[in-house]
Design an enzyme around this catalytic site. Structure first.
Site, PDB file in Angstrom:
ATOM      1  CB  CYS A   1       4.783   2.231   7.417  1.00  9.21           C
ATOM      2  SG  CYS A   1       4.584   3.839   6.388  1.00  9.21           S
TER       3      CYS A   1
ATOM      4  N   GLY B   1       0.792  -1.215   0.013  1.00  7.95           N
ATOM      5  CA  GLY B   1      -0.018  -0.024   0.048  1.00  7.95           C
ATOM      6  C   GLY B   1       0.918   1.175  -0.016  1.00  7.95           C
TER       7      GLY B   1
ATOM      8  CD  GLU C   1      -1.183   2.388   2.647  1.00 10.62           C
ATOM      9  OE1 GLU C   1      -0.559   3.750   2.496  1.00 10.62           O
ATOM     10  OE2 GLU C   1      -0.408   1.633   2.876  1.00 10.62           O
TER      11      GLU C   1
END
Ligand code: NI
Length: 177
Positions: free
Chosen positions: A94, A46, A137
């Site tokens: 992330c 993502g 996200e």
């Protein structure tokens, strides 16, 4: 398509609230395609526009992890309109917090409303990893990182390490003049 630079924490663009996309244009579609290519190259599942330095409400997601059969979603102005009562916990990472992971608890299922790349309104019901990823996200569009969901102690350890890594990188770069 272009592979874009991914901004890492701490960086002010990651803490900004992203602006809604008013009109879906050719530029919007190009940016979404570049974001998708950047995400696949990283590799990640993502990516949100603020992570490539663009403070606009755009995200791309593909949790299929299958190069043969990709399942990409490109979402403009995504909005969570319903969440399940039950939660699930997932060890999140992330691309903007490289090499750091932590368990984050979020609603197990969500319904998300968004515009597709043609400006058409869509609704998607997601569960499992897709639900986690979409929430992660959309958080980016609010300036929220996954570490904002964990204890301040754990968060500060991760952020201090990232700051140190960034300083070392800058010093190394300075020596290469
Ligand atoms: Ni992220």
């Amino acid at each position: 398509m272009t592979i874009l630079k991914i901004y890492t924490a701490p960086d002010p663009v990651l803490k900004k609230i992203a602006a809604p996309v008013v009109t879906v244009t050719h530029e919007t579609r190009t940016l979404l395609n570049d974001m998708l290519e950047t995400m696949y190259a990283a590799p990640g599942i993502g990516l949100a526009a603020p992570q490539v330095g663009v403070s606009q409400r755009l995200i791309v997601v593909d949790v299929s992890r299958d190069k043969e059969n990709p399942t990409p979603y490109k979402m403009i102005n995504p909005e969570i309109i319903a969440v399940s009562d039950d939660d699930s916990s997932y060890e999140e990472g992330c691309l903007s917090l490289p090499q750091h992971y932590a368990d984050v608890v979020r609603p197990a299922r969500v319904t998300v409303r968004y515009l597709d790349e043609n400006g058409k309104s869509n609704t998607l019901e997601a569960d499992g990893l897709l639900a986690t990823c979409i929430q992660h996200e959309i958080d980016h569009l609010e300036g929220i990182l996954f570490v904002d969901h964990i204890s301040a102690l754990k968060r500060n350890i991760i952020l201090r390490k990232l700051l140190k890594a960034k300083k070392e990188q800058q010093e190394n770069a300075a020596h290469k003049l």
